[in-house]
Scaffold this motif. Structure first.
Motif, PDB file in Angstrom:
ATOM      1  N   ALA A 368     -40.957  66.545  45.186  1.00  0.00           N
ATOM      2  CA  ALA A 368     -41.041  67.281  43.450  1.00  0.00           C
ATOM      3  C   ALA A 368     -39.565  66.345  43.582  1.00  0.00           C
ATOM      4  N   THR A 369     -38.631  65.312  44.708  1.00  0.00           N
ATOM      5  CA  THR A 369     -37.356  65.137  44.198  1.00  0.00           C
ATOM      6  C   THR A 369     -37.335  63.788  44.494  1.00  0.00           C
ATOM      7  N   LEU A 370     -38.947  63.785  44.797  1.00  0.00           N
ATOM      8  CA  LEU A 370     -38.626  61.962  45.383  1.00  0.00           C
ATOM      9  C   LEU A 370     -39.276  61.321  43.585  1.00  0.00           C
ATOM     10  N   PRO A 371     -39.301  59.481  43.658  1.00  0.00           N
ATOM     11  CA  PRO A 371     -39.220  58.861  42.267  1.00  0.00           C
ATOM     12  C   PRO A 371     -40.841  59.286  42.478  1.00  0.00           C
ATOM     13  N   PRO A 372     -40.431  59.166  40.394  1.00  0.00           N
ATOM     14  CA  PRO A 372     -42.131  59.473  40.109  1.00  0.00           C
ATOM     15  C   PRO A 372     -43.502  58.421  40.142  1.00  0.00           C
ATOM     16  N   ALA A 373     -44.431  58.433  39.839  1.00  0.00           N
ATOM     17  CA  ALA A 373     -45.759  57.587  40.431  1.00  0.00           C
ATOM     18  C   ALA A 373     -45.479  56.221  39.618  1.00  0.00           C
ATOM     19  N   LEU A 374     -45.028  55.192  39.796  1.00  0.00           N
ATOM     20  CA  LEU A 374     -45.212  53.671  38.977  1.00  0.00           C
ATOM     21  C   LEU A 374     -46.002  54.108  38.026  1.00  0.00           C
ATOM     22  N   VAL A 379     -46.414  48.449  36.265  1.00  0.00           N
ATOM     23  CA  VAL A 379     -46.994  47.528  37.494  1.00  0.00           C
ATOM     24  C   VAL A 379     -46.422  45.977  36.571  1.00  0.00           C
ATOM     25  N   ARG A 380     -47.253  46.224  35.520  1.00  0.00           N
ATOM     26  CA  ARG A 380     -47.716  44.460  34.481  1.00  0.00           C
ATOM     27  C   ARG A 380     -45.995  43.915  34.114  1.00  0.00           C
ATOM     28  N   ALA A 381     -45.069  45.089  34.474  1.00  0.00           N
ATOM     29  CA  ALA A 381     -43.061  44.334  33.801  1.00  0.00           C
ATOM     30  C   ALA A 381     -43.090  43.336  35.460  1.00  0.00           C
ATOM     31  N   ALA A 382     -43.349  44.111  36.292  1.00  0.00           N
ATOM     32  CA  ALA A 382     -42.572  43.286  37.229  1.00  0.00           C
ATOM     33  C   ALA A 382     -43.391  42.056  37.938  1.00  0.00           C
ATOM     34  N   ARG A 499     -45.643  59.919  45.544  1.00  0.00           N
ATOM     35  CA  ARG A 499     -45.783  60.280  44.645  1.00  0.00           C
ATOM     36  C   ARG A 499     -46.723  59.279  43.831  1.00  0.00           C
ATOM     37  N   ASN A 500     -46.683  58.325  44.234  1.00  0.00           N
ATOM     38  CA  ASN A 500     -48.060  57.099  43.713  1.00  0.00           C
ATOM     39  C   ASN A 500     -49.411  57.783  43.937  1.00  0.00           C
ATOM     40  N   ILE A 501     -49.598  58.778  44.767  1.00  0.00           N
ATOM     41  CA  ILE A 501     -50.526  59.912  44.209  1.00  0.00           C
ATOM     42  C   ILE A 501     -51.055  60.439  43.843  1.00  0.00           C
ATOM     43  N   GLU A 502     -49.850  60.630  42.767  1.00  0.00           N
ATOM     44  CA  GLU A 502     -50.500  61.467  41.557  1.00  0.00           C
ATOM     45  C   GLU A 502     -50.975  60.871  39.840  1.00  0.00           C
ATOM     46  N   SER A 503     -50.886  59.516  40.824  1.00  0.00           N
ATOM     47  CA  SER A 503     -51.029  58.267  39.394  1.00  0.00           C
ATOM     48  C   SER A 503     -52.877  58.598  39.472  1.00  0.00           C
ATOM     49  N   THR A 504     -53.077  57.904  37.697  1.00  0.00           N
ATOM     50  CA  THR A 504     -54.603  58.208  37.399  1.00  0.00           C
ATOM     51  C   THR A 504     -55.051  57.025  38.041  1.00  0.00           C
ATOM     52  N   THR A 505     -54.485  55.746  38.158  1.00  0.00           N
ATOM     53  CA  THR A 505     -54.875  54.137  38.847  1.00  0.00           C
ATOM     54  C   THR A 505     -55.153  54.637  40.373  1.00  0.00           C
ATOM     55  N   THR A 506     -56.242  54.222  40.490  1.00  0.00           N
ATOM     56  CA  THR A 506     -56.607  54.307  41.633  1.00  0.00           C
ATOM     57  C   THR A 506     -55.894  53.195  42.883  1.00  0.00           C
ATOM     58  N   SER A 507     -55.099  52.354  42.187  1.00  0.00           N
ATOM     59  CA  SER A 507     -55.258  51.142  42.719  1.00  0.00           C
ATOM     60  C   SER A 507     -53.552  51.175  43.072  1.00  0.00           C
ATOM     61  N   ILE A 508     -52.539  52.269  41.859  1.00  0.00           N
ATOM     62  CA  ILE A 508     -51.395  52.566  42.038  1.00  0.00           C
ATOM     63  C   ILE A 508     -51.417  53.871  43.545  1.00  0.00           C
ATOM     64  N   ARG A 509     -52.430  54.837  43.389  1.00  0.00           N
ATOM     65  CA  ARG A 509     -52.814  55.573  44.267  1.00  0.00           C
ATOM     66  C   ARG A 509     -53.080  55.406  45.698  1.00  0.00           C
ATOM     67  N   ALA A 510     -53.348  53.992  46.110  1.00  0.00           N
ATOM     68  CA  ALA A 510     -53.658  53.340  47.228  1.00  0.00           C
ATOM     69  C   ALA A 510     -52.083  52.674  47.683  1.00  0.00           C
ATOM     70  N   ASP A 570     -60.230  44.982  50.360  1.00  0.00           N
ATOM     71  CA  ASP A 570     -61.066  44.511  49.730  1.00  0.00           C
ATOM     72  C   ASP A 570     -61.998  44.202  48.813  1.00  0.00           C
ATOM     73  N   ASP A 571     -60.857  46.013  47.882  1.00  0.00           N
ATOM     74  CA  ASP A 571     -61.655  45.822  46.405  1.00  0.00           C
ATOM     75  C   ASP A 571     -60.695  46.097  45.539  1.00  0.00           C
ATOM     76  N   SER A 572     -61.394  46.363  44.477  1.00  0.00           N
ATOM     77  CA  SER A 572     -60.313  46.308  42.922  1.00  0.00           C
ATOM     78  C   SER A 572     -59.594  47.669  42.743  1.00  0.00           C
ATOM     79  N   GLU A 573     -59.501  47.399  41.350  1.00  0.00           N
ATOM     80  CA  GLU A 573     -58.769  48.174  40.473  1.00  0.00           C
ATOM     81  C   GLU A 573     -59.254  49.450  40.470  1.00  0.00           C
ATOM     82  N   GLU A 574     -60.510  49.942  40.359  1.00  0.00           N
ATOM     83  CA  GLU A 574     -61.198  50.704  39.839  1.00  0.00           C
ATOM     84  C   GLU A 574     -62.406  51.374  40.732  1.00  0.00           C
TER      85      GLU A 574
END
Length: 607
Positions: A368-374, A379-382, A499-510, A570-574
């Motif tokens: 709970a104290t770690l940085p939140p998921a991206l 991601v786009r701004a970076a 905490r990226n594991i909490e993301s709704t985006t597959t690639s961020i969770r990875a 070697d696979d994509s966003e979703e």
């Protein structure tokens, strides 16, 4: 010159790679054999860049010897070493095998190199014939010719190379030209072209070593899969029990699967990844998938990758499926299960091998104290952040598997990329850090000569530690290169957060598990009748953004192929992947695009 010569030699070798130490390995490409064919003519004593050509060649060749794979089959032949003048008898047949082709004999090769002295004429034609005999009649065979001059004897070496290829011999001739120009360069380029190989020109002795390494050792390596050999079950009723670790298995054929049962400790994440590279088949597509199921067949998580083969590449397929109680939407039945089934499907011919990686990650005490998921916005701004490469490029040889990918720290590097090739680089990054890469395909005279407009397609994709591909993540992840002007390809990794594991985006969770990220630099095969006998020079810039922060405190030990083992994907966003194309384009669209590309290409206007 010495550095570039070594890289050129290593890229020309076509044999095998050494398996990861301490692990079993399944080789999926047949072993090959190589002959180093060395010019010992009198012109090699000439000065070049503050040293003699022979001194630069010897130093570069010693570098090559030190980097030869342990399972290589290598021999050495020289020409122009015994007869001084063309007027003397035997000058045009003056070629000797000084190290027979066999298991790599570093001491014997080093001894031959030490005795390598400039002396006679340049009978390349007969030397090529001798080298072909040295290699024998079976298997993949490669000749690496190092020369500084125009052939001085019949037969015409270009015709010899063409004749060897026309006999159906599985032979490739790569050529490194040392400080040559005019007719000599044209003659050596003709040999490489007729011999189905690549020509590398080296003008600076300081660059010679890197060119020889590139042209020799790279092609010597084989694509391998590492791990303990197993045979998975053929249905949900007979799965093979697996502990966390690294394994290899084989397919049963198209539309079949292998099944494994894996314990899922309470409050732990389960990661199952797979890697394969099925043979290229122009008439089919290939699919690799991993599905995590309950004992009664309910799907808990899945990932898949597709290679449609329309662009004639043999790229790696890899996938990574994660089940965690912290996923944004979890199945109560899956969460309550004490074990899960892993189904691996590889749509390829029977007995095609694949690698399987299994790991578990325990609960995180300070989650709970770690940085939140991206977020996707972050991601786009970076991607638009300023990228300033620094330093003089140093030579590097990209890997052909995730196990032999070189580690790139922030800085600049130099490599070459050939048609149909896929090179892999490992970028170490820790918690709170984000890797970035820029790959500039520089101008190349030979490439410009062989390619018509719009050129040949190249791309950079980024791979997460779990083997899931982030795809083309940069603002210019893929583009056409025609040899006439530089093209810069961009790749952006994701910041590693638990905490990226909490993301709704597959690639961020990875990107929620510790481990290095990878950059994969690829070039398609030419379409529309273009040539392929060139190597695009590539300048690579790498940066790692951010300070180390947000390291999680696990309640136990990560087990298996997770934290400390190199991996692939070697696979994509979703959850699907189409190599060479932007994310989200389906295979049917790929076919249409490729067909239009092939039909719509046009020749470059005459100057």
């Amino acid at each position: 010159m010495r550095r570039i010569l070594v890289m050129s030699l290593l890229a020309a070798l076509a044999l095998g790679t050494t398996p990861a130490r301490g692990e079993d390995a399944t080789q999926v490409e047949s072993k090959g054999k190589l002959v180093l064919l060395l010019d010992s003519s009198g012109s090699m004593k000439e000065s070049s860049g503050g040293t003699t050509k022979i001194a630069a060649a010897k130093a570069a060749l010693e570098d090559v010897v030190s980097q030869l794979p342990d399972n290589a089959q290598v021999g050495v032949r020289v020409f122009g070493a015994k007869v001084f003048s063309a007027k003397d008898k035997g000058a045009c047949t003056d070629t000797q095998n000084v190290v027979p082709v066999g298991p790599v004999d570093r001491q014997g090769i080093s001894k031959a190199i030490a005795g390598y002295k400039p002396y006679g004429e340049t009978p390349i034609g007969n030397a090529l014939k001798g080298a072909a005999k040295d290699l024998g009649a079976e298997g993949k065979r490669t000749i690496v010719l190092l020369s500084d001059g125009e052939p001085t004897c019949a037969p015409d070496p270009c015709k010899v190379a063409k004749n060897l290829r026309s006999q159906g011999i599985d032979l490739k001739i790569n050529v490194v030209g040392l400080d040559v120009s005019g007719k000599a360069r044209s003659a050596l380029q003709c040999i490489a072209r007729a011999g189905g190989g690549t020509y590398y020109g080296v003008n600076d002795p300081d660059d010679l070593a890197s060119s020889l390494v590139s042209v020799s050792v790279r092609a010597l390596r084989q694509f391998t899969l590492s791990g303990k050999p197993v045979v998975g079950g053929t249905s949900t009723a007979d799965p093979l029990k697996l502990e966390p670790g690294r394994y290899t298995d084989t397919t049963q054929g198209k539309a079949t699967s292998r099944y494994y049962s894996i314990a899922k400790p309470k409050n732990s994440d389960l990661v199952v990844s797979a890697v394969a590279r099925p043979p290229y088949d122009s008439g089919t597509s290939n699919k690799l998938e991993v599905e995590l199921l309950t004992a009664d067949g309910q799907r808990c998580e899945a990932d898949y990758a597709i290679r449609p083969n329309v662009l004639q590449d043999q790229s790696i397929l890899s996938v990574g499926a994660i089940f965690s109680s912290r996923l944004p939407s979890t199945n109560d039945v899956c969460e309550a299960a004490t074990s899960l089934l892993a189904r691996v499907g590889l749509d390829a011919l029977a007995q095609d091998p694949f690698e399987l990686l299994v790991s578990t990650r325990p609960n995180i005490k300070d989650f709970a104290t770690l940085p939140p998921a991206l977020t996707s916005q972050q991601v786009r701004a970076a991607e638009g952040a300023t990228f300033v490469p620094a330093g003089r490029p140093t030579p590097v040889v990209g890997g052909i598997t995730f196990n032999d990918a070189p580690a790139l720290k922030p800085g600049r590097y130099r490599d070459t990329l050939r048609p149909g090739e896929q090179l892999i680089y490992r970028i170490p990054a820790s918690w709170g850090q984000r890797p970035r890469i820029r790959a500039t395909l520089e101008t190349d005279v030979q490439g410009a000569k062989e390619l018509s407009m719009p050129g040949i397609l190249a791309e950079v994709t980024m791979i997460a530690p779990t083997l899931h591909s982030l795809g083309r993540t940069g603002p210019n992840g893929g583009n056409f290169w025609d040899g006439e002007r530089p093209v810069t390809l961009t790749g952006e990794g994701y910041e590693l957060r638990a905490r990226n594991i909490e993301s709704t985006t597959t690639s961020i969770r990875a990107v929620s598990a510790a481990g290095d990220q990878y950059a994969v630099l690829s070039m398609a095969q030419p379409l529309g009748g273009d040539g392929s006998h060139f190597a695009a020079p590539v300048t690579i810039s790498v940066d790692v953004v951010g300070k180390v922060t947000g390291e999680p405190a696990y309640a136990g030990k990560v087990k298996g192929a997770g934290e400390a083992v190199k991996k692939t994907a070697d696979d994509s966003e979703e959850g699907s992947s189409v190599p060479w194309l932007p994310l989200g384009i389906g295979a049917a669209v790929v076919l249409l695009v490729a067909a239009g590309y092939a039909l719509g290409r046009r020749g470059r206007p005459a100057a």
